[in-house]
Design an enzyme around this catalytic site. Sequence first.
Site, PDB file in Angstrom:
ATOM      1  N   LYS A  59       0.858  -1.184   0.000  1.00  0.00           N
ATOM      2  CA  LYS A  59       0.000   0.000   0.000  1.00  0.00           C
ATOM      3  C   LYS A  59       0.892   1.231   0.000  1.00  0.00           C
ATOM      4  O   LYS A  59       2.068   1.156   0.398  1.00  0.00           O
ATOM      5  CB  LYS A  59      -0.857  -0.013   1.275  1.00  0.00           C
ATOM      6  CG  LYS A  59      -2.111   0.806   1.213  1.00  0.00           C
ATOM      7  CD  LYS A  59      -3.303   0.039   0.697  1.00  0.00           C
ATOM      8  CE  LYS A  59      -4.535   0.929   0.631  1.00  0.00           C
ATOM      9  NZ  LYS A  59      -5.708   0.225   0.125  1.00  0.00           N
TER      10      LYS A  59
ATOM     11  N   GLY B 117     -19.551   7.565   5.021  1.00  0.00           N
ATOM     12  CA  GLY B 117     -18.617   7.836   3.922  1.00  0.00           C
ATOM     13  C   GLY B 117     -19.283   7.569   2.583  1.00  0.00           C
ATOM     14  O   GLY B 117     -19.523   6.420   2.219  1.00  0.00           O
TER      15      GLY B 117
HETATM   16  P1  NAD Z   1     -13.211   7.986  -1.186  1.00  0.00           P
HETATM   17  O1  NAD Z   1     -12.119   8.914  -0.861  1.00  0.00           O
HETATM   18  O2  NAD Z   1     -13.820   8.055  -2.538  1.00  0.00           O
HETATM   19  O3  NAD Z   1     -14.382   8.121  -0.110  1.00  0.00           O
HETATM   20  C1  NAD Z   1     -14.174   8.126   1.261  1.00  0.00           C
HETATM   21  C2  NAD Z   1     -15.190   9.063   1.839  1.00  0.00           C
HETATM   22  O4  NAD Z   1     -15.152   8.975   3.260  1.00  0.00           O
HETATM   23  C3  NAD Z   1     -14.902  10.524   1.476  1.00  0.00           C
HETATM   24  O5  NAD Z   1     -16.088  11.096   0.943  1.00  0.00           O
HETATM   25  C4  NAD Z   1     -14.527  11.145   2.809  1.00  0.00           C
HETATM   26  O6  NAD Z   1     -14.891  12.493   2.907  1.00  0.00           O
HETATM   27  C5  NAD Z   1     -15.306  10.279   3.767  1.00  0.00           C
HETATM   28  N1  NAD Z   1     -14.858  10.343   5.165  1.00  0.00           N
HETATM   29  C6  NAD Z   1     -13.613  10.392   5.672  1.00  0.00           C
HETATM   30  N2  NAD Z   1     -13.653  10.450   7.026  1.00  0.00           N
HETATM   31  C7  NAD Z   1     -14.961  10.389   7.370  1.00  0.00           C
HETATM   32  C8  NAD Z   1     -15.671  10.386   8.599  1.00  0.00           C
HETATM   33  N3  NAD Z   1     -15.042  10.450   9.781  1.00  0.00           N
HETATM   34  N4  NAD Z   1     -17.025  10.307   8.576  1.00  0.00           N
HETATM   35  C9  NAD Z   1     -17.687  10.243   7.400  1.00  0.00           C
HETATM   36  N5  NAD Z   1     -17.075  10.252   6.199  1.00  0.00           N
HETATM   37  C10 NAD Z   1     -15.739  10.326   6.193  1.00  0.00           C
HETATM   38  O7  NAD Z   1     -12.669   6.508  -0.877  1.00  0.00           O
HETATM   39  P2  NAD Z   1     -13.252   5.125  -1.387  1.00  0.00           P
HETATM   40  O8  NAD Z   1     -12.440   4.686  -2.529  1.00  0.00           O
HETATM   41  O9  NAD Z   1     -14.739   5.205  -1.506  1.00  0.00           O
HETATM   42  O10 NAD Z   1     -12.856   4.169  -0.160  1.00  0.00           O
HETATM   43  C11 NAD Z   1     -13.632   4.116   1.036  1.00  0.00           C
HETATM   44  C12 NAD Z   1     -13.043   3.086   1.985  1.00  0.00           C
HETATM   45  O11 NAD Z   1     -13.055   1.799   1.355  1.00  0.00           O
HETATM   46  C13 NAD Z   1     -11.588   3.336   2.363  1.00  0.00           C
HETATM   47  O12 NAD Z   1     -11.331   2.890   3.664  1.00  0.00           O
HETATM   48  C14 NAD Z   1     -10.819   2.476   1.381  1.00  0.00           C
HETATM   49  O13 NAD Z   1      -9.543   2.137   1.861  1.00  0.00           O
HETATM   50  C15 NAD Z   1     -11.730   1.282   1.296  1.00  0.00           C
HETATM   51  N6  NAD Z   1     -11.584   0.521   0.060  1.00  0.00           N
HETATM   52  C16 NAD Z   1     -11.773   1.118  -1.141  1.00  0.00           C
HETATM   53  C17 NAD Z   1     -11.656   0.371  -2.309  1.00  0.00           C
HETATM   54  C18 NAD Z   1     -11.921   0.961  -3.654  1.00  0.00           C
HETATM   55  O14 NAD Z   1     -12.094   0.202  -4.620  1.00  0.00           O
HETATM   56  N7  NAD Z   1     -11.984   2.265  -3.800  1.00  0.00           N
HETATM   57  C19 NAD Z   1     -11.316  -0.976  -2.221  1.00  0.00           C
HETATM   58  C20 NAD Z   1     -11.142  -1.564  -0.967  1.00  0.00           C
HETATM   59  C21 NAD Z   1     -11.276  -0.797   0.168  1.00  0.00           C
END
Ligand code: NAD
Length: 366
Positions: A91, A191
Amino acid sequence: METIVKENISTPSVLEQIEKLGHEQVVFCQDQNTGLKAIIAVHNTVLGPAAGGTRMWMYQNEADALRDVLRLSRGMTFKNAINGLNLGGGKAVIIGDARKEKSEAKFRAFGKFVESLGGKYITAEDVGIGTADMEYVAMETKYVAGKPEFMGGSGDPSPVTAYGVYMGIKASAKRVYGSDSLNGKKVALQGVGHVGQYLLEHLLKENCTVYISDFYEDRAKEVSQKFGVEAVDKDKIYDLDVDIYAPCALGATINEDTLSRLKCNIIAGAANNQLADEKIHGDWCRDKGILYAPDFLINGGGIINVYYEVIGNYNRERAYKHAEKIYDTLLNIFETAQRESINTHEAALKLAMQRIEAMGKLKLTR
Ligand code: NAD
């Protein structure tokens, strides 16, 4: 541009952290011209090159960024293993505000660092990063996936991640309620970024009542209006009377404070490293009668999608079919946890470790 093995922060404690979590290599990157400050962590390459996304976040300090990348990369090792991928765990984090501090030069500088690892680490999107950023990274390295489709990539991995999480929520409902229908279930969705919004669509199609929150109030408002769902204050999301809590923001939201407030039967979401402490809070969920769906299993859809890009001849249908297996694997994990009187996170770790150990031994044979 140079790669630095950090010396100015206490070296023993950094190495101790790395040793404790079992990392192979951690690379600190800085580029003065672009202001890039990043850390790449390679946790384990037994199953294949370390793969995992890059996160861009406003960390308070370097120690927080390091902690995050170490935990995230370790999680990738188990995620890739349990989902049957021939990829190791890695990562990267870029320290900065994804809304204000992005530039072509910064992502290309980052791409050069990824390239310098010679394929030991393959990057993709994570929080704060989109396909447009990966396009710049790809100008400097071939070790990048989740590239835009016009570049021959698989595009944004988030829809497949959301689909896998949805499968995980359904399997959890099957275990708790005896049916995997989500009709009428109340869900607190934390989120609403990339994955959160795709998950929201699945939940609404199943007639769930969904409450959303986001760190950015404008985003929560926009999504609330677009989908006709109620947005709540980001600190109130834990106090709702719901069936399912779906964390799709950052990690460690299952902790002492929130576990004393959550009223749900199921925790299942996309966020990585949801349990602040895997043992303490994994046990706590079980003792409180909350079924916890291990994050590194159910959020594997994105890396599954990336995997099919990495091995070539990308096929979206195959990626979705593979992500669908999360449903059955999760039901097996629930059974193992019950049979062996361990928490669900431990049961998932055990399955992932078994595969890593078996494949590790295979590598030793000729
Ligand atoms: P993203 O950045 O598009 O969305 C994350 C959202 O969470 C943002 O809108 C942010 O403002 C919000 N956020 C942050 N802190 C917060 C809080 N305290 N309360 C409420 N909202 C909050 O990211 P994503 O790609 O949608 O990923 C979301 C989660 O899923 C992350 O933990 C990421 O590691 C995990 N993940 C994502 C993927 C993927 O394909 N994108 C794959 C596996 C895991």
